[in-house]
Motif scaffolding. Structure first.
Motif, PDB file in Angstrom:
ATOM      1  N   ILE A   1       0.778  -1.182   0.050  1.00 56.03           N
ATOM      2  CA  ILE A   1       0.164   0.592  -0.214  1.00 56.03           C
ATOM      3  C   ILE A   1       0.919   1.616  -0.233  1.00 56.03           C
TER       4      ILE A   1
ATOM      5  N   LEU B   1      -5.162   1.020   8.222  1.00 57.27           N
ATOM      6  CA  LEU B   1      -5.371   1.063   6.289  1.00 57.27           C
ATOM      7  C   LEU B   1      -6.419   2.165   6.789  1.00 57.27           C
TER       8      LEU B   1
ATOM      9  N   ARG C   1      -4.189   5.242   6.483  1.00 59.44           N
ATOM     10  CA  ARG C   1      -4.028   5.114   5.695  1.00 59.44           C
ATOM     11  C   ARG C   1      -5.141   6.318   4.046  1.00 59.44           C
TER      12      ARG C   1
ATOM     13  N   TRP D   1      -7.746   3.855   4.011  1.00 64.98           N
ATOM     14  CA  TRP D   1      -8.031   2.815   2.886  1.00 64.98           C
ATOM     15  C   TRP D   1      -9.501   2.445   3.602  1.00 64.98           C
ATOM     16  N   THR D   2     -10.029   1.496   3.147  1.00 68.80           N
ATOM     17  CA  THR D   2     -11.282   0.846   2.787  1.00 68.80           C
ATOM     18  C   THR D   2     -11.319  -0.891   3.387  1.00 68.80           C
ATOM     19  N   TRP D   3     -11.691  -1.500   3.899  1.00 69.63           N
ATOM     20  CA  TRP D   3     -12.388  -2.904   3.779  1.00 69.63           C
ATOM     21  C   TRP D   3     -13.328  -3.248   3.749  1.00 69.63           C
TER      22      TRP D   3
ATOM     23  N   LEU E   1      -9.179  -4.879  -0.262  1.00 73.61           N
ATOM     24  CA  LEU E   1      -8.666  -3.504   0.307  1.00 73.61           C
ATOM     25  C   LEU E   1      -8.925  -2.328  -0.371  1.00 73.61           C
ATOM     26  N   MET E   2      -9.320  -1.889  -0.792  1.00 71.11           N
ATOM     27  CA  MET E   2     -10.023   0.248  -1.336  1.00 71.11           C
ATOM     28  C   MET E   2      -8.893   0.823  -0.857  1.00 71.11           C
ATOM     29  N   PRO E   3      -8.386   1.721  -1.522  1.00 73.42           N
ATOM     30  CA  PRO E   3      -7.753   3.201  -1.451  1.00 73.42           C
ATOM     31  C   PRO E   3      -9.351   3.819  -1.020  1.00 73.42           C
ATOM     32  N   GLY E   4      -8.569   5.344  -0.242  1.00 80.11           N
ATOM     33  CA  GLY E   4     -10.026   5.754  -0.460  1.00 80.11           C
ATOM     34  C   GLY E   4     -10.329   7.593  -1.215  1.00 80.11           C
TER      35      GLY E   4
END
Length: 194
Positions: free
Chosen positions: A144, A168, A171, A173-175, A189-192
């Motif tokens: 990441i 996460l 940073r 990020w969501t999950w 996991l997904m970037p914001g």
């Protein structure tokens, strides 16, 4: 011996100043990770020769709770505190335990298993199940932090990564939990900004 939670204790124990003034070793795990090194084996090797009453200092890119727990089983007390840029400074004091057992700890293999990547219809997958704690978390955060990502990442880990979730969120990020079976947990996991 239980790790000291920095949110629970803002005043360091009296031994912290003594260790900070003359540590047996100082390991910059954040720098080692940035260079692609293996900070866990480096820290364990540095901890092995530390005699009772002395200590070492570790600088990490996150609060290394699994490392703190591991060294606690080898006779180390610790105090962790944030020092800026998401980094933590952890001071360890050996109060007991067997020095020889730290370097031979199975959590620090000489050649850590390689992470496995593959692309599937739902995106990129990272299988970190072959790594011992805190290896899966380190590998996921290394990926990441390694660059701009605009696609979801599916991670396969041996158990639910309790200590990864706050990292996460910090940073951006969501999950999402996709599957949870014994020995195999899958998270998306997904970037914001995705």
């Amino acid at each position: 011996m239980t790790p000291v939670d920095p949110s629970a204790a803002t005043t360091p124990p009296s031994w912290v100043a003594d260790v900070e003034a003359d540590p047996v070793a100082t390991v910059d795990a954040a720098d080692l990770l940035a260079q692609g090194g293996d900070p866990l084996s480096t820290v364990l090797a540095a901890a092995t020769p530390v005699p009772a009453g002395r200590g070492l200092v570790v600088v990490a890119p996150f609060d290394p709770v699994p490392l703190r727990d591991l060294l606690a089983t080898h006779g180390f007390e610790n105090f962790s505190r944030p020092v800026g840029d998401g980094r933590y400074r952890v001071t360890f004091l050996r109060v007991g335990g067997c020095r020889e057992s730290v370097a031979s700890e199975p959590a620090a293999p000489a050649q850590p298993p390689k992470r496995k990547f593959w692309m599937d219809a739902d995106g990129l997958h990272l299988d970190a199940r072959g790594l011992t704690a805190p290896g899966p978390m380190i590998e996921i955060l290394r990926f990441i932090d390694g660059g701009a990502h605009d696609q979801p990442l599916m991670v396969h880990v041996p158990q639910f990564p309790v200590h990864l979730i706050p990292e996460l969120e910090e940073r951006g990020w969501t999950w999402e939990l996709l599957d949870e079976t014994p020995g195999h947990v899958v998270l998306r996991l997904m970037p914001g900004d995705a």
